[in-house]
Design an enzyme around this catalytic site. Structure first.
Site, PDB file in Angstrom:
ATOM      1  N   LEU A 162      72.253  14.464  36.127  1.00 46.80           N
ATOM      2  CA  LEU A 162      70.996  15.206  36.190  1.00 46.80           C
ATOM      3  C   LEU A 162      70.414  15.164  37.593  1.00 46.80           C
ATOM      4  CD1 LEU A 162      69.345  13.745  32.970  1.00 46.80           C
ATOM      5  CD2 LEU A 162      70.036  16.116  33.281  1.00 46.80           C
ATOM      6  N   ASP A 182      74.216  -5.955   0.842  1.00 50.37           N
ATOM      7  CA  ASP A 182      75.333  -6.898   1.024  1.00 50.37           C
ATOM      8  C   ASP A 182      76.227  -6.935  -0.209  1.00 50.37           C
ATOM      9  OD1 ASP A 182      74.361  -7.443   3.475  1.00 50.37           O
ATOM     10  OD2 ASP A 182      73.398  -9.355   2.936  1.00 50.37           O
ATOM     11  N   GLU A 204      62.511  14.618  26.635  1.00 49.24           N
ATOM     12  CA  GLU A 204      63.248  13.493  26.047  1.00 49.24           C
ATOM     13  C   GLU A 204      63.108  12.240  26.900  1.00 49.24           C
ATOM     14  OE1 GLU A 204      67.271  14.923  25.765  1.00 49.24           O
ATOM     15  OE2 GLU A 204      66.618  16.796  24.828  1.00 49.24           O
ATOM     16  N   CYS A 246      79.640  -4.332  64.320  1.00 46.28           N
ATOM     17  CA  CYS A 246      80.597  -5.253  64.917  1.00 46.28           C
ATOM     18  C   CYS A 246      81.715  -4.393  65.480  1.00 46.28           C
ATOM     19  CB  CYS A 246      81.140  -6.194  63.841  1.00 46.28           C
ATOM     20  SG  CYS A 246      82.705  -6.941  64.299  1.00 46.28           S
ATOM     21  N   ASP A 303      68.216   4.326  29.619  1.00 38.28           N
ATOM     22  CA  ASP A 303      68.926   3.650  30.697  1.00 38.28           C
ATOM     23  C   ASP A 303      70.048   2.815  30.091  1.00 38.28           C
ATOM     24  OD1 ASP A 303      69.414   3.119  33.271  1.00 38.28           O
ATOM     25  OD2 ASP A 303      67.745   1.735  33.582  1.00 38.28           O
ATOM     26  N   TYR A 348      71.904  13.010  22.742  1.00 34.75           N
ATOM     27  CA  TYR A 348      71.031  13.966  23.418  1.00 34.75           C
ATOM     28  C   TYR A 348      71.692  15.298  23.741  1.00 34.75           C
ATOM     29  CZ  TYR A 348      73.267  11.646  27.401  1.00 34.75           C
ATOM     30  OH  TYR A 348      74.171  11.105  28.261  1.00 34.75           O
ATOM     31  N   CYS A 393      87.920  -7.873  62.253  1.00 36.91           N
ATOM     32  CA  CYS A 393      86.823  -8.696  61.733  1.00 36.91           C
ATOM     33  C   CYS A 393      87.092  -8.965  60.253  1.00 36.91           C
ATOM     34  CB  CYS A 393      85.499  -7.948  61.916  1.00 36.91           C
ATOM     35  SG  CYS A 393      84.124  -8.735  61.053  1.00 36.91           S
ATOM     36  N   CYS A 438      78.923 -10.685  66.371  1.00 37.46           N
ATOM     37  CA  CYS A 438      79.112 -10.534  64.921  1.00 37.46           C
ATOM     38  C   CYS A 438      79.012 -11.911  64.258  1.00 37.46           C
ATOM     39  CB  CYS A 438      80.484  -9.916  64.659  1.00 37.46           C
ATOM     40  SG  CYS A 438      80.962  -9.971  62.922  1.00 37.46           S
ATOM     41  N   LYS A 459      64.487  19.755  29.444  1.00 36.63           N
ATOM     42  CA  LYS A 459      65.610  20.689  29.322  1.00 36.63           C
ATOM     43  C   LYS A 459      65.095  22.029  28.817  1.00 36.63           C
ATOM     44  CE  LYS A 459      68.728  16.971  28.036  1.00 36.63           C
ATOM     45  NZ  LYS A 459      69.365  16.271  26.916  1.00 36.63           N
ATOM     46  N   LYS A 498      64.465   9.310  29.080  1.00 35.13           N
ATOM     47  CA  LYS A 498      65.720   9.133  29.824  1.00 35.13           C
ATOM     48  C   LYS A 498      66.185   7.702  29.626  1.00 35.13           C
ATOM     49  CE  LYS A 498      68.123  10.006  34.081  1.00 35.13           C
ATOM     50  NZ  LYS A 498      68.856   8.743  34.090  1.00 35.13           N
ATOM     51  N   ARG A 551      81.657   8.116  30.348  1.00 34.00           N
ATOM     52  CA  ARG A 551      81.503   9.267  31.226  1.00 34.00           C
ATOM     53  C   ARG A 551      82.522   9.245  32.371  1.00 34.00           C
ATOM     54  NH1 ARG A 551      78.395  10.157  35.815  1.00 34.00           N
ATOM     55  NH2 ARG A 551      77.918  12.339  36.090  1.00 34.00           N
ATOM     56  N   LYS A 561      61.741  10.885  37.059  1.00 34.84           N
ATOM     57  CA  LYS A 561      61.869   9.427  37.031  1.00 34.84           C
ATOM     58  C   LYS A 561      60.503   8.754  37.186  1.00 34.84           C
ATOM     59  CE  LYS A 561      65.735   7.721  37.665  1.00 34.84           C
ATOM     60  NZ  LYS A 561      66.944   7.894  38.406  1.00 34.84           N
ATOM     61  N   CYS A 603      82.879 -12.681  62.976  1.00 36.78           N
ATOM     62  CA  CYS A 603      84.046 -12.870  63.858  1.00 36.78           C
ATOM     63  C   CYS A 603      83.634 -13.091  65.313  1.00 36.78           C
ATOM     64  CB  CYS A 603      84.992 -11.686  63.749  1.00 36.78           C
ATOM     65  SG  CYS A 603      84.346 -10.184  64.501  1.00 36.78           S
TER      66      CYS A 603
HETATM   67  S1  IVH Z   1      71.397  15.109  29.460  1.00 32.25           S
HETATM   68  C1  IVH Z   1      73.892  18.182  30.760  1.00 32.25           C
HETATM   69  N1  IVH Z   1      69.546  13.659  28.295  1.00 32.25           N
HETATM   70  O1  IVH Z   1      71.179  10.191  32.390  1.00 32.25           O
HETATM   71  C2  IVH Z   1      72.982  17.064  31.116  1.00 32.25           C
HETATM   72  N2  IVH Z   1      70.984  12.585  29.838  1.00 32.25           N
HETATM   73  O2  IVH Z   1      71.205  10.718  35.218  1.00 32.25           O
HETATM   74  C3  IVH Z   1      73.594  15.748  30.829  1.00 32.25           C
HETATM   75  N3  IVH Z   1      70.584  10.196  30.110  1.00 32.25           N
HETATM   76  O3  IVH Z   1      74.624  10.782  32.578  1.00 32.25           O
HETATM   77  C4  IVH Z   1      72.683  14.655  30.562  1.00 32.25           C
HETATM   78  N4  IVH Z   1      68.932  10.050  28.669  1.00 32.25           N
HETATM   79  O4  IVH Z   1      73.776   9.194  30.776  1.00 32.25           O
HETATM   80  C5  IVH Z   1      70.560  13.670  29.174  1.00 32.25           C
HETATM   81  N5  IVH Z   1      67.898  12.508  27.170  1.00 32.25           N
HETATM   82  C6  IVH Z   1      68.896  12.505  28.027  1.00 32.25           C
HETATM   83  C7  IVH Z   1      69.321  11.343  28.702  1.00 32.25           C
HETATM   84  C8  IVH Z   1      70.369  11.427  29.611  1.00 32.25           C
HETATM   85  C9  IVH Z   1      69.704   9.378  29.515  1.00 32.25           C
HETATM   86  C10 IVH Z   1      71.553   9.757  31.116  1.00 32.25           C
HETATM   87  C11 IVH Z   1      72.948  10.288  30.913  1.00 32.25           C
HETATM   88  C12 IVH Z   1      73.306  11.007  32.186  1.00 32.25           C
HETATM   89  C13 IVH Z   1      72.335  10.400  33.153  1.00 32.25           C
HETATM   90  C14 IVH Z   1      72.064  11.328  34.316  1.00 32.25           C
END
Ligand code: IVH
Length: 679
Positions: free
Chosen positions: A89, A43, A122, A435, A126, A234, A441, A417, A299, A124, A145, A323, A420
């Site tokens: 993906l 700081d 990696e 409907c 959210d 990523y 409607c 319905c 990947k 994923k 995006r 997933k 309506c």
């Molecule tokens: S790679 C060329 N890596 O998931 C591939 N995406 O469902 C592009 N996401 O739009 C994505 N973690 O927002 C990649 N380790 C990761 C990720 C990741 C989260 C998201 C990303 C993408 C979405 C697709």
């Protein structure tokens, strides 16, 4: 001024030193998670820099660590068109789908089954996908995006996130570097943030992802600055002026060395079995992670192989999202009501005893349609299993325990319905009841207008459900075209609408008039015509009038258009009423630029090919002619606009350039297969 910095030369030197130190400490703290000094010391450095900058405003630079938060809210987010799109993906839930993915990779790369492909594994995340652009090491643009090809520029908001470097570390970074990553709201901060907002009577968010997206997609960076957002990188987009490593994992390590945050949970695994181990390992520690994830991503680690594998529509062939199973809980159905959608479809919706599913309170869940209700034998009063997966609407999966007789009530499709009171029609063999009143409607009218105004359609900001419901209920509008005839007085007269927001809405309506053909087609709400189909239609026809007379047969020549979609399109344009609305919209000034259709109706229309190396089956001239007959353009040099590079034997610099620009590369075999398609 402090003693040691008397002349301007030494002030500048001191400022530069302070910035360097602060950036370094930021990096140690945020990216490496390894703070080197106490907060108070940090700081002190920060305050000294602030003071020197206040005394010497000419020395302030935009990449100074003191300059993260801009002063003024923006009016709107400008758009950016991506040279290298932000892809999505392919998803897999089952182990078999993951194994099939690995098999496909082996086949396409011509690898024997016993050879293990190296994968980058990696989490994923959210959150919200973001692209950061650094020019000469300085953050010059950050954008969302969007639809993958066009995003919104949110630089001011992203600058407020402390983990995002405003300037890259070191001096060996490329001249231009686009980094892709996910902005997220850490789980712990989310709980606190929501509790505090609730206590203040302010807006709370359903989950960390919505909180991240909501914090980035709002116009005042000072608000974003109060949100404890974070980021993990990523991947990359455009890179100019430096060759990056050949393994994706090394690229990520390189990004980290430039000061960009990369998750510690990224690992390289040999073979698909290694990926499955990783899945189990991350699954086990999911709840302990500081961020929300909905799965893992695999990947292909070798970037040259990634290029050989290429893409299918919007997703790379070299990556897969594995997933986690959706979250499920039990609760009781208290009642069932029927909702009327945009196309009149009646959806039974279960009103539930509120229950927490993965941190979100769920009190409504879809039962999809009456066939599903009967098949699953669901009754009011039953205890059921409710599932929620990511951002999809919660659904009732099955009955866990039927209610006792007497308290178990049958779910019945209404005779009329619920909105309506018109007749309900059910086409044989179709599960969906509708409907029959169409746009007469009010429920369907509201949904049609809401769809027209929605973000992916005409994107009329401030024209949400509440406003539309009022406008329709007060008979001020009947269809989307009526929106453009609304006056300031009419709008200001609505409930909870001040003159300022009424004017904002009028401005938004005015702005929406400049659109694209594909958005407009999507906005019309033709059944089964989603964004992708609308884009294909726009690309194929170039303008609206040719669609009026298109036949079912000709429509089916278009990508993604099958007999059902074709029938819906023809039936939409045969309705007098729809033409009236379209005419009114055009008269109100809704317009777009004609889309170029170089060789209309041909399968490769709009695509640019580059030929390199020698093909065994034909000369380059022949290949060119064949491509042109299919509607493609054939160019002499590779650029980011190139769709495909066909690489014959001994392909040289063009192939290298294609790889650098992430352009799809096709070898002879695939190319010959492509030429076989009918015109
Ligand atoms: S790679 C060329 N890596 O998931 C591939 N995406 O469902 C592009 N996401 O739009 C994505 N973690 O927002 C990649 N380790 C990761 C990720 C990741 C989260 C998201 C990303 C993408 C979405 C697709």
């Amino acid at each position: 001024m402090s003693e040691k910095v008397k002349d301007s030369q030494s002030v500048l030197k001191r400022i530069e030193l302070l910035r360097k130190k602060i950036n370094e400490h930021n990096y140690q703290y945020h990216v490496l998670d390894n703070p080197q000094i106490a907060d108070a010391e940090y700081d002190k450095l920060f305050r000294e820099l602030q003071l020197l900058e206040t005394e010497n405003p000419k020395l302030i630079t935009t990449d100074s660590p003191t300059q993260r938060v801009g002063a003024e809210p923006l009016k709107e987010f400008p758009e950016v068109e991506y040279e290298i799109p932000m892809l999505s993906l392919e998803n897999a839930f089952a182990k078999d789908d993951v194994l099939a993915f690995d098999e496909r990779i082996h086949e396409r790369l011509n690898l024997a089954p016993e050879i293990e492909v190296e994968y980058s594994c990696e989490p994923k995340l959210d959150g919200l996908a973001i692209s950061l652009r650094y020019e000469k090491g300085i953050l010059t643009r950050a954008s969302t995006r969007g639809d993958g090809t066009t995003g919104e520029v949110v630089t001011e908001n992203i600058r407020t996130i402390k983990i995002v470097p405003l300037r890259l570390q070191g001096d060996d970074y490329p001249n231009v570097l686009e980094v892709r990553g996910e902005v997220y709201f850490p789980k712990a901060s989310f709980e606190k943030f929501n509790a505090a907002s609730f206590a203040k009577g302010e807006k709370t968010f359903a989950n960390p992802r919505n909180a991240a997206a909501g914090s980035i997609r709002q116009l005042d960076p000072r608000i974003t600055a109060t949100r404890p957002l974070s980021l993990f990188c990523y991947g990359i987009g455009v890179v100019e002026g430096k060759k990056l490593p050949e393994r994706h994992s090394d690229v990520l390590a390189q990004l980290k060395s430039w000061g960009l945050p990369v998750s510690k949970d990224v690992t390289v695994m040999p073979g698909i079995e290694g990926c499955l181990e990783y899945y189990a390992m991350i699954g086990a520690k999911r709840s302990a992670l500081a961020y929300e994830i909905d799965g893992v991503v695999y990947k292909v680690n070798n970037t040259a192989e990634q290029i050989r594998l290429g893409f299918v529509s919007r997703a790379p062939r070299w990556a897969l999202a594995h997933k986690f199973p959706a979250q499920e809980v039990k609760t009781v159905i208290e009642n069932v009501e029927f909702q009327v959608g945009r196309t009149g479809a009646l959806t039974p919706v279960a009103r539930l005893k509120p229950v927490l599913v993965g941190g979100v309170t769920v009190s409504n869940a879809t039962l999809h349609n009456m066939d599903e209700v009967n098949r699953k034998d669901i009754h009011i009063g039953d205890t059921v299993i409710v599932r929620r997966a990511g951002d999809v609407i919660p659904e009732v999966v099955s009955v866990a325990k039927a209610a006792v007789k007497g308290q178990r009530k049958t779910i019945k499709l209404p005779k009329a319905c619920p909105i309506c009171h018109s007749a309900i029609e059910q086409i044989e063999d179709e599960a969906i009841a509708r409907c029959s009143a169409g746009l007469f409607c009010p429920a369907q009218r509201k949904e049609a207008i809401r769809h027209y105004a929605s973000r992916r359609a005409l994107d009329i900001e401030g024209c949400g459900e509440k406003i539309i419901v009022q406008l329709v209920d007060e008979n001020l509008i009947d269809n989307p075209a009526d929106l453009y005839a609304l006056t300031l007085e009419q709008l200001a007269g609505l409930e909870r609408m001040a003159e300022k927001s009424a004017q904002n809405l009028l401005d938004a309506l005015e702005k929406s008039k400049k659109t694209t053909l594909s958005r407009f087609l999507y906005a019309l709400g033709i059944r089964e015509v989603g964004e992708a189909t609308a884009k294909n239609l726009a690309k194929y026809y170039g303008d609206l009038p040719p669609l009026f007379t298109a036949t079912e047969e000709s429509l089916q020549e278009i990508e993604d258009v099958g007999p059902v979609v074709a029938r819906h399109i023809v039936s939409f344009f045969s309705e007098e009423h729809n033409h009236k609305v379209i005419d009114k919209l055009l008269q109100a000034g809704v317009h777009w630029e004609k889309v170029k259709t170089s060789a209309k109706a041909l399968p490769l229309a709009g695509q640019t090919f580059v030929l390199t190396g020698s093909l065994a089956a034909m000369s380059r001239e022949e290949a060119k002619e064949k491509l042109e007959n299919l509607g493609a353009k054939v160019a002499g040099s590779v650029s980011a606009k190139t769709s495909v590079v066909v690489a014959g034997a001994e392909a040289g610099s063009k192939l290298a350039k294609a790889k650098k620009l992430n352009v799809q590369v096709m070898e002879e075999e695939a190319f010959l297969a492509l030429l076989k398609q009918p015109t």
